[in-house]
Design an enzyme around this catalytic site. Structure first.
Site: not given
Ligand code: DLZ
Length: 160
Positions: A65, A67, A89-90, A96, A121, A135
């Protein structure tokens, strides 16, 4: 919770502009690939449903993500009508997660400010894999569908 009370993929198709004249680029992160591929497929299906010809859709792959920012900037440079940035992103054991989420949200916001090609986005920021699955084709719909609709609306706005 933002999506708890609404099914993301419910929308009034009569309010969506025809995609026939538009070129749409999609930048996809390979991290959490099961999720991002499902989001990308939702976006592709929706763009096609609304008339974007397949030769006017381009998909770019990036490693993670973080990048997406450079990938979306590169896509903008080819002057499409809109760009969709897709990532997942998890939350892990370290901080991080926070840094990546902040950076990608800010970076994509900056691209929207700096250039005249809108960047949508479509980055899921979840605590668990189950939330991301909900989702990306689960009980909360597919956020790729919503991103494709947003891209078509922004492409139309760009030409007003
Ligand atoms: C390093 C990393 C971690 C820990 N987690 C994720 C994630 O959940 N989702 C994602 O898209 N990317 C992750 N990355 C990779 C970073 O986005 C980036 O690719 C690397 O830090 C290299 O710049």
């Amino acid at each position: 919770m933002a999506t708890a009370n609404s099914h993301l993929s419910n929308y009034d198709s009569n309010k969506v502009p025809s995609g026939a004249p538009f070129t749409i680029h999609i930048v996809v992160s390979q991290w959490n690939e099961g999720i991002t591929k499902a989001l990308c497929q939702g976006a592709l299906d929706t763009l096609t449903l609304h008339g974007v010809p397949s030769d006017q859709i381009k998909v770019w792959d990036v490693p993670g993500s973080f990048e997406l920012i450079y990938g979306a900037k590169k896509a903008q440079s080819q002057n499409p009508d809109a760009v969709i940035a897709i990532g997942s992103v998890i939350q892990g054991e370290t901080r991080h997660f926070e840094f990546i989420c902040q950076a990608v949200a800010q970076g994509i916001k900056d691209l929207n400010v700096q250039a005249d090609v809108p960047v949508v986005f479509c980055v899921l920021t979840d605590d668990t894999l189950e939330q991301a699955q909900a989702r990306s084709g689960g009980i909360h719909g597919n956020k790729g569908v919503e991103a494709a609709i947003a891209a078509l609306q922004m492409a139309a706005l760009r030409h007003q």
